[in-house]
Design an enzyme around this catalytic site. Structure first.
Site, PDB file in Angstrom:
ATOM      1  N   TYR A  72      18.073  20.569 -20.818  1.00 25.20           N
ATOM      2  CA  TYR A  72      17.765  20.811 -22.222  1.00 25.20           C
ATOM      3  C   TYR A  72      17.247  19.524 -22.857  1.00 25.20           C
ATOM      4  O   TYR A  72      17.971  18.565 -23.057  1.00 25.20           O
ATOM      5  CB  TYR A  72      19.000  21.296 -22.980  1.00 25.20           C
ATOM      6  CG  TYR A  72      19.588  22.602 -22.487  1.00 25.20           C
ATOM      7  CD1 TYR A  72      18.827  23.502 -21.735  1.00 25.20           C
ATOM      8  CD2 TYR A  72      20.898  22.942 -22.767  1.00 25.20           C
ATOM      9  CE1 TYR A  72      19.373  24.695 -21.281  1.00 25.20           C
ATOM     10  CE2 TYR A  72      21.453  24.139 -22.330  1.00 25.20           C
ATOM     11  CZ  TYR A  72      20.688  25.004 -21.584  1.00 25.20           C
ATOM     12  OH  TYR A  72      21.239  26.185 -21.138  1.00 25.20           O
ATOM     13  N   PRO A 100      24.604  36.030 -26.947  1.00 23.20           N
ATOM     14  CA  PRO A 100      25.323  37.169 -27.525  1.00 23.20           C
ATOM     15  C   PRO A 100      24.718  37.661 -28.833  1.00 23.20           C
ATOM     16  O   PRO A 100      25.037  38.763 -29.289  1.00 23.20           O
ATOM     17  CB  PRO A 100      26.736  36.604 -27.735  1.00 23.20           C
ATOM     18  CG  PRO A 100      26.506  35.143 -27.962  1.00 23.20           C
ATOM     19  CD  PRO A 100      25.379  34.781 -27.028  1.00 23.20           C
ATOM     20  N   LEU A 101      23.849  36.839 -29.428  1.00 21.85           N
ATOM     21  CA  LEU A 101      23.173  37.242 -30.666  1.00 21.85           C
ATOM     22  C   LEU A 101      21.701  37.576 -30.417  1.00 21.85           C
ATOM     23  O   LEU A 101      20.893  37.607 -31.355  1.00 21.85           O
ATOM     24  CB  LEU A 101      23.299  36.131 -31.720  1.00 21.85           C
ATOM     25  CG  LEU A 101      24.744  35.829 -32.149  1.00 21.85           C
ATOM     26  CD1 LEU A 101      24.776  34.688 -33.156  1.00 21.85           C
ATOM     27  CD2 LEU A 101      25.406  37.076 -32.729  1.00 21.85           C
ATOM     28  N   GLY A 102      21.364  37.824 -29.157  1.00 20.40           N
ATOM     29  CA  GLY A 102      20.006  38.276 -28.847  1.00 20.40           C
ATOM     30  C   GLY A 102      18.924  37.326 -29.308  1.00 20.40           C
ATOM     31  O   GLY A 102      17.931  37.746 -29.914  1.00 20.40           O
ATOM     32  N   GLY A 107      18.905  35.403 -31.695  1.00 20.36           N
ATOM     33  CA  GLY A 107      18.807  35.420 -33.147  1.00 20.36           C
ATOM     34  C   GLY A 107      18.499  36.773 -33.746  1.00 20.36           C
ATOM     35  O   GLY A 107      18.715  36.994 -34.940  1.00 20.36           O
ATOM     36  N   PHE A 108      17.998  37.707 -32.945  1.00 16.65           N
ATOM     37  CA  PHE A 108      17.599  39.004 -33.494  1.00 16.65           C
ATOM     38  C   PHE A 108      18.780  39.754 -34.099  1.00 16.65           C
ATOM     39  O   PHE A 108      18.656  40.406 -35.145  1.00 16.65           O
ATOM     40  CB  PHE A 108      16.946  39.865 -32.407  1.00 16.65           C
ATOM     41  CG  PHE A 108      16.425  41.183 -32.924  1.00 16.65           C
ATOM     42  CD1 PHE A 108      15.189  41.248 -33.545  1.00 16.65           C
ATOM     43  CD2 PHE A 108      17.167  42.345 -32.813  1.00 16.65           C
ATOM     44  CE1 PHE A 108      14.714  42.451 -34.044  1.00 16.65           C
ATOM     45  CE2 PHE A 108      16.701  43.546 -33.309  1.00 16.65           C
ATOM     46  CZ  PHE A 108      15.468  43.598 -33.922  1.00 16.65           C
TER      47      PHE A 108
END
Length: 332
Positions: free
Chosen positions: A58, A219-221, A223-224
């Site tokens: 990263y 787990p939040l796709g 940001g979607f």
């Protein structure tokens, strides 16, 4: 915050972790601010989100350096997970699982993180040119040397290697069986969210049966599932979503029913509850061995994510979320 355990070694971490990648990599570069991210990491530790998930690739390297700034002051408060096995070049990423490289990479990560031990060292990708047992053996030697406490494996590349007619994580499970013969696997990191549930088919129960921790990535796709993205808003060229099939204006609009379902459940729990918290609570409900690792780079989002551990979904909520429409658009 509720504590959960990872692997047979019973390594305790906060139930919601912190994915550190967005602070330095893959998302909008213009919004990456080191000091702001350092404050976010401190906030996560204050709230009990002790698992900090990073990787040498990263940046490359800059994310570990950033986390090291916090660890220099608060090592005892944190559970550090970093990864090895990928090298970043100009417009390409290659795997390297050679034992000598693994040893050098670990020493370099320790220096950047300003610590003398890594709590969880994960194999980011298998090197097709090196038997995975050799790579894993080198990682096991690091545990014996006291440089690493436990080992994990990332299943994030499963989609790219999927063959027609196979389940998504079949190859990952075969790989896990091989490395388990060399040294115990304490954790597996793979995508899991309300719009990407494939891990529930085989990988999640496989881990549960063996006492292996499951780190739920994205787990939040991306940001979607937070409900904060607008169809057609566009993304900066260096943002991975700019080239992602599920983030075209058409697909973002088509998948709004998924966010609407999260909003309906959130509304039943109070005005302050957000779709993101419902999405994380759903992941937490998939088993006591599951730790969601949402990415964040601001104190606001870290605080919101941590509060998801206080949200208890009802049977009605879980049924409604199970009946959400499948996400449209390729994920490859």
């Amino acid at each position: 915050m509720e504590r959960r355990t990872i692997g047979a070694a019973a390594l305790a971490v906060g139930a919601v972790g912190l994915g550190c990648m967005p602070m330095s990599w893959a998302y909008s570069g213009s919004r990456q601010r080191g000091d702001e991210s350092v404050r976010a990491v401190h906030r996560a530790l204050d709230l009990g989100s002790t698992l900090l998930d990073t990787a040498d690739m990263y940046g490359p390297f800059t994310n570990e350096l950033l986390i090291g700034r916090v660890l220099k002051e608060r090592r005892e408060d944190a559970f550090v997970s970093t990864k090895v096995g990928l090298l970043v070049g100009e417009q390409h990423i290659v795997a390297n699982g050679r034992p000598g490289y693994v040893r050098r990479a670990c020493d370099a990560s320790l220096r950047r993180l300003q610590t003398d031990v890594i709590d969880l060292y994960q194999l980011h990708r298998e090197d097709p040119e090196v038997p995975v047992e050799e790579t894993w053996g080198a990682m096991a030697d690091l545990v014996r040397a006291g440089k690493v406490r436990a080992l994990g494996l990332c299943a994030m590349g499963a989609r790219g290697g999927r063959r027609s007619g196979t389940r998504l994580h079949d190859a990952t499970i075969r790989q896990l069986r091989r490395v388990q013969q060399v040294f115990p696997v304490s954790a597996v990191e793979a995508e899991l969210s309300v719009w990407s549930r494939e891990a529930m088919e085989t990988l999640l129960p496989w881990c549960a049966e063996r006492g292996i921790g499951f780190l739920a990535a994205m787990p939040l796709g991306n940001g979607f599932l937070t409900g904060t993205l607008t169809p057609g808003q566009g993304f900066e060229p260096d943002d991975v979503r700019a080239r992602h099939p599920r983030f075209t204006a058409e697909m973002m609009a088509a998948n709004q029913p998924v966010v609407s379902g999260l909003r309906r459940v959130a509304a039943r729990h109070g005005e302050s509850v957000t779709p993101a918290q419902v999405a994380l609570a759903w992941v937490l409900a998939q088993g006591p061995h599951v730790v969601p690792v949402p990415g964040a780079k601001r104190e606001r989002w870290v605080t919101e994510n941590a509060a998801a551990t206080d949200l208890r979904l009802t049977a009605r909520d879980l049924t409604e979320l199970a009946e959400l429409p499948a996400a449209l658009g390729s994920w490859d």
